[in-house]
Design an enzyme around this catalytic site. Structure first.
Site, short mmCIF file in Angstrom:
data_model
loop_
_atom_site.label_atom_id
_atom_site.label_comp_id
_atom_site.label_asym_id
_atom_site.label_seq_id
_atom_site.Cartn_x
_atom_site.Cartn_y
_atom_site.Cartn_z
N GLU A 131 -4.98 3.83 6.27
CA GLU A 131 -4.61 3.61 4.87
C GLU A 131 -5.20 4.73 4.02
OE1 GLU A 131 -5.99 1.33 1.19
OE2 GLU A 131 -5.80 -0.15 2.78
N SER A 191 -10.62 -0.67 3.15
CA SER A 191 -9.84 -0.75 4.39
C SER A 191 -9.48 0.65 4.86
CB SER A 191 -8.53 -1.50 4.16
OG SER A 191 -8.78 -2.79 3.67
N ARG A 238 0.84 -1.21 0.00
CA ARG A 238 0.00 0.00 0.00
C ARG A 238 0.87 1.26 0.00
NH1 ARG A 238 -3.12 -3.68 -0.51
NH2 ARG A 238 -5.25 -3.82 0.32
#
Ligand code: EPU
Length: 342
Positions: free
Chosen positions: A336, A240, A162
């Site tokens: 995130e 997420s 990520r």
């Protein structure tokens, strides 16, 4: 170039936050994008893509440039390999479906991820054992300071979990105009390695029966995601909200003394990754609602907006969750999703 003032971004961020943009323009071609960048030359602009990985905490004071460039072009074929250039404003999942229709393999595990193609490299989107970097070939960008056009290679982008150069030293430096993927044309290749090691995919494929095809894997992923993740068109969310934390192996070994059932994935000899969803779930937050903000009832990693929550209300829930997880496990979970306060 059309500029809209006091324009609501509610329809343009998947969290459905009703923030306003002071000035908004939506170029749909490279030419229009260059015109907008020239118009706002030397001013800080806010670049908007699919709006699927951000939480708007306030109205946006900077001019918003909504990158809606469209087009998909096969730029090179070599045996079973295909280079395909996709303009930044194409919807990610529609592009994946285009690949399925044309028997182009590599992105099937990344089906149904919300957002646009142009922002997919920023956080190196990933799911079910596959990450964007596995099929990424290059991307075209415009440098916001010099307006120079450049092509960045796989190595240039420094992809991680990520993570990419666009979140680090190149933060705010470029606008991504297109992404080129290296895919396999299955009409010319029949020994493609399907990526089915992820447990939930195996189970779902078993249910679908028959031989593996990329189309079946895509369908399996769509089924799994639909069963766990809320549809942003119905309930605002950004997938997420947190990253899965990576902790020292020694900390993990101490934790299993008191929490023997804690799941983990090995990262390297000294580190393990713990699913943040599990930590949040065990801390009692799954399905908890605070006004219109809450934690999804089927996947605790996802925060949701049930209607008219503000970005700040969602952030309060996030902070509440972070504190509780830290208190219980001594683990910090980072967001995130990008928190936007411009
Ligand atoms: N779990 C719980 N309770 C929950 C959620 C999860 O106990 O409420 C446990 C599960 O039982 C499982 C573990 O946590 O043992 C991991 O859960 P899952 O397999 O659902 O995956 P994840 O780690 O929660 C990651 C990605 C997802 C991606 C899936 C599948 C991150 C931050 N998230 O989730 O990505 O779809 O793996 O590969 O890495 C996204 O980025 O928006 C996203 C949805």
């Amino acid at each position: 170039m059309e500029i809209k003032h006091h324009f609501s971004l509610k329809e343009h961020n998947t969290f459905g936050i009703a923030a306003l943009s002071k000035a908004y323009t939506a170029p749909s071609s490279l030419q229009q994008l260059k015109e907008a960048l020239g118009y706002y030359y030397n001013q800080d602009v806010f670049l908007l893509g699919g709006g699927s990985n951000m939480l708007l905490l306030n109205d946006i004071e900077k001019p918003v440039i909504h990158v809606l460039l469209k087009g998909i072009t096969i730029t090179e074929t070599n045996g079973d390999l295909v280079l395909i250039q996709v303009m930044a404003g194409e919807d990610w999942h529609e592009f994946v479906l285009y690949c399925m229709d044309n028997n182009l393999a590599g992105l099937e595990n990344l089906s149904l991820i919300p957002g646009n193609v142009g922002t997919s490299p920023i956080q190196n989107i990933g799911a079910y054992g596959v990450e964007l970097k596995d099929t990424f070939y290059s991307c075209d960008v415009i440098d916001l300071k010099t307006l120079e056009e450049k092509t960045l290679s796989l190595a240039d982008c420094q992809f991680g979990y990520r993570d990419s150069i666009f979140k680090n030293e190149a933060l705010g430096k470029y606008v991504i105009t297109s992404v080129t993927f290296k895919l396999q044309n299955l009409n010319k290749n029949n020994d493609y390695q399907f990526k089915t090691s992820y447990g939930a995919i195996k189970e779902e494929l078993h249910r679908l029966q028959g031989n593996f095809t990329i189309q079946k894997i895509s369908q399996a992923v769509i089924q799994i995601r639909k069963s766990k993740l809320p549809d942003p068109k119905k309930i605002g969310n950004s997938g997420s909200f947190f990253k899965n934390p990576v902790i020292e192996r020694t900390q993990y070994e101490n934790l299993i003394k008191t929490h023997p059932d804690i799941p983990f994935y090995k990262v390297d000899e000294g580190h393990v990754k713990i699913p943040a969803g599990w930590l949040i779930d065990q801390s009692g937050f799954k399905g908890k609602r605070f006004g219109d903000a809450g934690v999804h009832d089927k996947q605790a990693l996802v925060l949701v907006n049930y209607g008219s929550a503000t970005g700040k209300e969602i952030l309060e829930v996030a902070q509440h969750v972070q504190k509780a997880v830290y208190h219980r496990y001594g683990i910090r979970i980072d967001t995130e999703v990008n928190l936007i306060d411009e």
